[in-house]
Design a protein around this motif. Structure first.
Motif, PDB file in Angstrom:
ATOM      1  N   SER A   1      12.850  41.089  38.226  1.00  0.00           N
ATOM      2  CA  SER A   1      13.588  42.312  38.533  1.00  0.00           C
ATOM      3  C   SER A   1      13.137  42.959  39.832  1.00  0.00           C
ATOM      4  N   GLY A   2      11.913  42.741  40.265  1.00  0.00           N
ATOM      5  CA  GLY A   2      11.400  43.384  41.465  1.00  0.00           C
ATOM      6  C   GLY A   2      11.158  44.867  41.228  1.00  0.00           C
ATOM      7  N   ARG A   3      10.560  45.527  42.206  1.00  0.00           N
ATOM      8  CA  ARG A   3      10.209  46.942  42.061  1.00  0.00           C
ATOM      9  C   ARG A   3      11.447  47.827  41.886  1.00  0.00           C
TER      10      ARG A   3
ATOM     11  N   GLY B  18       4.745  53.550  33.136  1.00  0.00           N
ATOM     12  CA  GLY B  18       3.988  52.991  34.244  1.00  0.00           C
ATOM     13  C   GLY B  18       4.693  51.748  34.752  1.00  0.00           C
ATOM     14  N   LEU B  19       4.307  51.333  35.939  1.00  0.00           N
ATOM     15  CA  LEU B  19       5.003  50.211  36.572  1.00  0.00           C
ATOM     16  C   LEU B  19       4.007  49.388  37.377  1.00  0.00           C
ATOM     17  N   ALA B  20       4.104  48.089  37.270  1.00  0.00           N
ATOM     18  CA  ALA B  20       3.325  47.166  38.092  1.00  0.00           C
ATOM     19  C   ALA B  20       4.192  45.954  38.388  1.00  0.00           C
ATOM     20  N   VAL B  21       4.119  45.494  39.609  1.00  0.00           N
ATOM     21  CA  VAL B  21       4.948  44.370  40.050  1.00  0.00           C
ATOM     22  C   VAL B  21       4.043  43.239  40.559  1.00  0.00           C
TER      23      VAL B  21
ATOM     24  N   GLU C 175      13.259  51.608  34.310  1.00  0.00           N
ATOM     25  CA  GLU C 175      12.362  52.668  33.842  1.00  0.00           C
ATOM     26  C   GLU C 175      13.113  53.993  33.690  1.00  0.00           C
ATOM     27  N   GLY C 176      13.937  54.329  34.659  1.00  0.00           N
ATOM     28  CA  GLY C 176      14.721  55.565  34.579  1.00  0.00           C
ATOM     29  C   GLY C 176      15.670  55.560  33.398  1.00  0.00           C
TER      30      GLY C 176
END
Length: 79
Positions: free
Chosen positions: A24-26, A58-61, A33-34
């Motif tokens: 999906s990429g950032r 939280g998010l990590a790519v 997430e939204g």
């Protein structure tokens, strides 16, 4: 509902839920997430549970934020 064949949802023993999106990429992850945040907030509000359930996103790519699962989880859990 997840769309990609490699996407999955994982719930650990503490009740924490992780959504893993492959390919999906950032930008795609931020959109997801939204959407998840809005759906969860609306659902909790409709059930009167906004004070009982805490939400944290939280998010990590990969590979930008880490190359191992431990690095990615650590980055995603930083709030």
């Amino acid at each position: 509902s997840l769309r990609g064949a490699g996407d999955m949802v994982v719930k650990d023993t503490t009740g924490e839920i992780m959504v893993l999106l492959s390919d999906s990429g950032r930008e795609g992850a931020l959109v997801a997430e939204g959407r998840l945040q809005q759906v969860m907030e609306d659902t909790l509000a409709n059930k009167g549970l906004t004070k009982e359930v805490g939400l944290c996103f939280g998010l990590a790519v990969y590979p930008d934020d880490g190359r191992t699962d431990e690095e990615l989880l650590k980055k995603a859990k930083k709030v």
